[in-house]
Design an enzyme around this catalytic site. Sequence first.
Site, mmCIF file in Angstrom:
data_model
loop_
_atom_site.group_PDB
_atom_site.id
_atom_site.type_symbol
_atom_site.label_atom_id
_atom_site.label_comp_id
_atom_site.label_asym_id
_atom_site.label_seq_id
_atom_site.Cartn_x
_atom_site.Cartn_y
_atom_site.Cartn_z
ATOM 1 N N ASP A 95 6.274 -25.422 -12.693
ATOM 2 C CA ASP A 95 5.263 -26.064 -11.471
ATOM 3 C C ASP A 95 5.317 -25.561 -10.603
ATOM 4 O O ASP A 95 6.796 -25.223 -9.830
ATOM 5 C CB ASP A 95 5.213 -27.216 -11.579
ATOM 6 C CG ASP A 95 4.548 -28.323 -11.306
ATOM 7 O OD1 ASP A 95 3.068 -27.606 -11.003
ATOM 8 O OD2 ASP A 95 4.856 -29.429 -10.839
ATOM 9 N N HIS A 112 1.574 -31.450 1.857
ATOM 10 C CA HIS A 112 2.066 -31.668 0.789
ATOM 11 C C HIS A 112 3.846 -31.835 0.791
ATOM 12 O O HIS A 112 4.974 -32.208 1.201
ATOM 13 C CB HIS A 112 2.044 -31.437 -0.434
ATOM 14 C CG HIS A 112 2.852 -31.937 -1.412
ATOM 15 N ND1 HIS A 112 3.188 -33.510 -1.853
ATOM 16 C CD2 HIS A 112 4.093 -31.488 -3.088
ATOM 17 C CE1 HIS A 112 3.899 -33.781 -2.669
ATOM 18 N NE2 HIS A 112 4.692 -32.941 -3.932
ATOM 19 N N GLU A 139 0.155 -37.255 -9.586
ATOM 20 C CA GLU A 139 0.220 -35.908 -8.525
ATOM 21 C C GLU A 139 -1.411 -35.179 -9.022
ATOM 22 O O GLU A 139 -1.011 -34.646 -10.055
ATOM 23 C CB GLU A 139 1.683 -35.411 -8.968
ATOM 24 C CG GLU A 139 2.639 -35.710 -7.932
ATOM 25 C CD GLU A 139 3.678 -34.704 -8.024
ATOM 26 O OE1 GLU A 139 3.695 -33.353 -8.833
ATOM 27 O OE2 GLU A 139 4.345 -35.022 -6.835
ATOM 28 N N GLU A 143 -3.015 -32.375 -9.118
ATOM 29 C CA GLU A 143 -2.876 -31.065 -9.216
ATOM 30 C C GLU A 143 -3.875 -30.620 -10.043
ATOM 31 O O GLU A 143 -4.464 -30.609 -10.651
ATOM 32 C CB GLU A 143 -1.832 -30.652 -10.200
ATOM 33 C CG GLU A 143 -0.412 -31.120 -9.472
ATOM 34 C CD GLU A 143 1.096 -30.547 -9.447
ATOM 35 O OE1 GLU A 143 1.271 -29.095 -10.477
ATOM 36 O OE2 GLU A 143 2.136 -31.127 -9.592
ATOM 37 N N ASP A 150 0.643 -34.728 -12.619
ATOM 38 C CA ASP A 150 1.831 -34.569 -13.048
ATOM 39 C C ASP A 150 2.551 -35.639 -13.019
ATOM 40 O O ASP A 150 3.384 -36.153 -11.073
ATOM 41 C CB ASP A 150 2.810 -33.248 -12.233
ATOM 42 C CG ASP A 150 4.327 -33.085 -12.314
ATOM 43 O OD1 ASP A 150 4.314 -32.677 -13.878
ATOM 44 O OD2 ASP A 150 4.822 -32.314 -11.904
ATOM 45 N N ARG A 198 9.320 -41.355 -8.068
ATOM 46 C CA ARG A 198 10.235 -41.306 -7.508
ATOM 47 C C ARG A 198 11.383 -41.478 -7.162
ATOM 48 O O ARG A 198 12.370 -40.591 -6.719
ATOM 49 C CB ARG A 198 9.122 -41.494 -5.897
ATOM 50 C CG ARG A 198 8.184 -41.230 -6.693
ATOM 51 C CD ARG A 198 8.408 -39.228 -5.979
ATOM 52 N NE ARG A 198 6.085 -38.848 -6.427
ATOM 53 C CZ ARG A 198 6.076 -38.184 -5.933
ATOM 54 N NH1 ARG A 198 6.842 -36.459 -6.477
ATOM 55 N NH2 ARG A 198 4.777 -37.112 -6.012
ATOM 56 N N GLN A 235 13.522 -39.420 -9.475
ATOM 57 C CA GLN A 235 14.299 -37.816 -9.017
ATOM 58 C C GLN A 235 14.347 -38.011 -7.562
ATOM 59 O O GLN A 235 15.343 -36.715 -7.679
ATOM 60 C CB GLN A 235 12.333 -38.033 -8.602
ATOM 61 C CG GLN A 235 12.074 -35.705 -8.109
ATOM 62 C CD GLN A 235 10.392 -36.185 -7.241
ATOM 63 O OE1 GLN A 235 9.240 -36.515 -7.836
ATOM 64 N NE2 GLN A 235 10.161 -34.972 -6.845
ATOM 65 N N LYS A 240 10.150 -36.106 -13.514
ATOM 66 C CA LYS A 240 9.097 -35.515 -14.661
ATOM 67 C C LYS A 240 8.627 -35.749 -15.520
ATOM 68 O O LYS A 240 7.553 -35.302 -16.209
ATOM 69 C CB LYS A 240 8.829 -34.623 -13.569
ATOM 70 C CG LYS A 240 9.662 -34.096 -12.167
ATOM 71 C CD LYS A 240 8.155 -34.302 -10.944
ATOM 72 C CE LYS A 240 8.161 -34.225 -9.678
ATOM 73 N NZ LYS A 240 6.686 -33.744 -8.930
ATOM 74 N N THR A 295 3.011 -35.129 -18.577
ATOM 75 C CA THR A 295 2.632 -34.840 -17.869
ATOM 76 C C THR A 295 0.599 -34.334 -17.881
ATOM 77 O O THR A 295 1.125 -33.759 -19.754
ATOM 78 C CB THR A 295 2.704 -33.030 -17.095
ATOM 79 O OG1 THR A 295 4.340 -33.011 -16.925
ATOM 80 C CG2 THR A 295 2.156 -32.294 -16.477
ATOM 81 N N GLU A 336 2.496 -40.381 -0.720
ATOM 82 C CA GLU A 336 2.065 -40.010 0.658
ATOM 83 C C GLU A 336 1.470 -40.723 1.099
ATOM 84 O O GLU A 336 1.163 -41.201 2.251
ATOM 85 C CB GLU A 336 1.532 -38.212 0.404
ATOM 86 C CG GLU A 336 2.613 -37.001 0.570
ATOM 87 C CD GLU A 336 1.390 -35.734 0.313
ATOM 88 O OE1 GLU A 336 1.189 -34.806 0.949
ATOM 89 O OE2 GLU A 336 1.383 -35.432 -0.986
#
Lengths: 420, 420
Positions: B130, B137, B203, B205, B237, B241, B244, B257, B261, B368
Amino acid sequence: MVLKSFVEVHLDSHFPIQNLPYGVFKPHPSSASRPGVAIGDYVLDLSEIASAGLFDGPLLNNSDCFHQPNLNKFVSLGRTAWKEARATLQKLLSATEPTLRDNANLRQKSLVPTNTVELLLPVAIGDYTDFFSSLHHTKNCGAIFVGPQAPVLPNWFHLPVAYHGRASSVVISGTDIVRPRGQAHPIGDTPPPFGPSSKLDFELEMATIVGPGNELGKPVDINNAADHIFGVVLMNDWSARDIQAWEYIPLGPFLGKNFGTTISPWIVTLEALEPFTCDAPKQDPPPLPYLSEKESKNYDISLEVRIKPVGHRDSCVVTRSNLKHLYWTLTQQLAHHTVNGCNLRPGDLLGTGTISGPEPDSLGCLLELTWNGQNPLSLNGETRRFLEDGDEVTSTGYCQGDGYKVGFGTCTGKVVPSPS
Amino acid sequence: MVLKSFVEVHLDSHFPIQNLPYGVFKPHPSSASRPGVAIGDYVLDLSEIASAGLFDGPLLNNSDCFHQPNLNKFVSLGRTAWKEARATLQKLLSATEPTLRDNANLRQKSLVPTNTVELLLPVAIGDYTDFFSSLHHTKNCGAIFVGPQAPVLPNWFHLPVAYHGRASSVVISGTDIVRPRGQAHPIGDTPPPFGPSSKLDFELEMATIVGPGNELGKPVDINNAADHIFGVVLMNDWSARDIQAWEYIPLGPFLGKNFGTTISPWIVTLEALEPFTCDAPKQDPPPLPYLSEKESKNYDISLEVRIKPVGHRDSCVVTRSNLKHLYWTLTQQLAHHTVNGCNLRPGDLLGTGTISGPEPDSLGCLLELTWNGQNPLSLNGETRRFLEDGDEVTSTGYCQGDGYKVGFGTCTGKVVPSPS
């Protein structure tokens, strides 16, 4: 009375009848890959033993697990099947058992001199994870990169820190390692320098081969974690320290590691290692409940790394360490890996991280041994800060039993130059 | 005059004859997996087309690549074979070509309504990487975690930062995602809290599916990198948080993570995307030579994410972004990945990283969008800081052609509670 095989096994062999590690080999370049076990200087061809109907226990008598090109199916079967195979093979190879000993035709077909075969990766590795479980290594890395007062990072004592490595570039012992090219840290306002790594390193590691996996979303309980471990290999997680230092913030090691990782060909099973367990270090602070084991154990495995520069006849020992120095156990690593629901699959590879001991001559990589190049090592008249082209790095390890060794053979690789 | 198929395709369909994305499906739960392409609301069964001898070009006429349980063999064949397959299929499906159109028996066998089949992972993924290639971002993550004046990290403008993810937990769209459990940052001197993640995120992606790989030790030249890319999928993904943030120093994301996925089932080929290329952003500082492309291009792909809370009839759009916002191109990502000699294999998955645009409503994750939970989103009367159990997250994307869309379908997953 020590169990003996009818196959001659030297006293210092890594592969007596007490070991019986599993690998995959080709007897001839054109033959199909098949599983085998090492016994002395021979490989016992398990496809021949299976074809002869000698796996006669209830779990293996109709299995095709030894007619596969890798060990994934066998390792997926679990501990009961592994114990059955071990009992069958120990009996078959013992000095007092005539079945194979007295059958010249079967001996001829099934016992192949190891120095005539090609050894291959023993499993198809779905995912490779590398932990960071030696406290000495962790402290030294902090001291080298941050300074002598650098504390161990706050998460380190609470969880076995790890990252995902690259499965595609895991290679079998004996494979040359091409020196990686890459970017390093720029000096001042210049662009980053690009070229062959000038800080190529080895890392002395061992790695767990996962047996039965777990379903996605279903964590493995810490007290069942051992049942998911088939065995252990030697590993060299080659590292380019200059590439790594520039790229790794904030997402961790990538090109500084994924150009090659070497493993030894023989998987030594937990059954063979059982006599060599020892207490794991006391963990303070105590681990959270999901990492607290009823019985917390390490293995007493003596480890050594040698480097042989190009043109030298002899290699030079650069470090001696031991798996028992790990702070986090193999079972804690595995339970932590799955606590979030992450699924492991049979044949997955879980590296321990660099295994450094407390003494200056027990450090597991050149970064530590030379203190990032400040204190070069002497190798039979040459000096080394990091690895040079042509250097052959060999790690080895064994457990000392009473009258025998349970060993891992060697894990070796030679550095070859970058492509121009 | 726009090319048309004899298969009815609605104007807003993602799968007109201009697209022809590849996937893998089972027509019935008991049938074998096989490759297909999407056309309107149907899947064309490529194993049937191959069995009927209709792949009559020089590279595919004797190939068994469409009689495989995944697309790995086909994607390994390279661009000439992909172009041959595309030409064959576009002709076969066109309104003016009678071969399939007028053969009721073959139509019946080979055109299966998509809503009756099971879609599977299109490739066996050897390794999943990834990247972190959206500047917006990157800046937002810095501002959230460090502060509004946080600079972009110095390596970011020189190389496409990336980490290795977990291949085993890549799942096909529609698979439930079990909320991960794990440790979070302790408060004061208490032990780290442990439990279900309270900061579960998506996420937005996309991801490259690698075509032909490269040998270990043999980097791919940047100007050949496109030939190693078969196509592109949508990807979510999923990220915890809190897990992480506590675990990721110094080795990067791991359990935050690797619990899941999600990718979309249809691989849209670079050939289908060719009309939708656009200039890549100007890169300043200029990239090093190994990352400098003769022609540097992005793709104009409109992206959107919706969340549907449990019990709601309607989903709510939470962001709209575009692949063209990426700073590093897909070809730069691939060339960088191999510059050290790392080998890619057919079917490998290279995620772009979260695709955030410059506007507040174009951010690619809740971290975000809600500024780490400070500014909750409104979803049809509910609010969200992070994902709740039962939330269904769906991303989608398409390119707008003249009278048709080249779309990616959807990439969806529902959050289900942690095991107790």
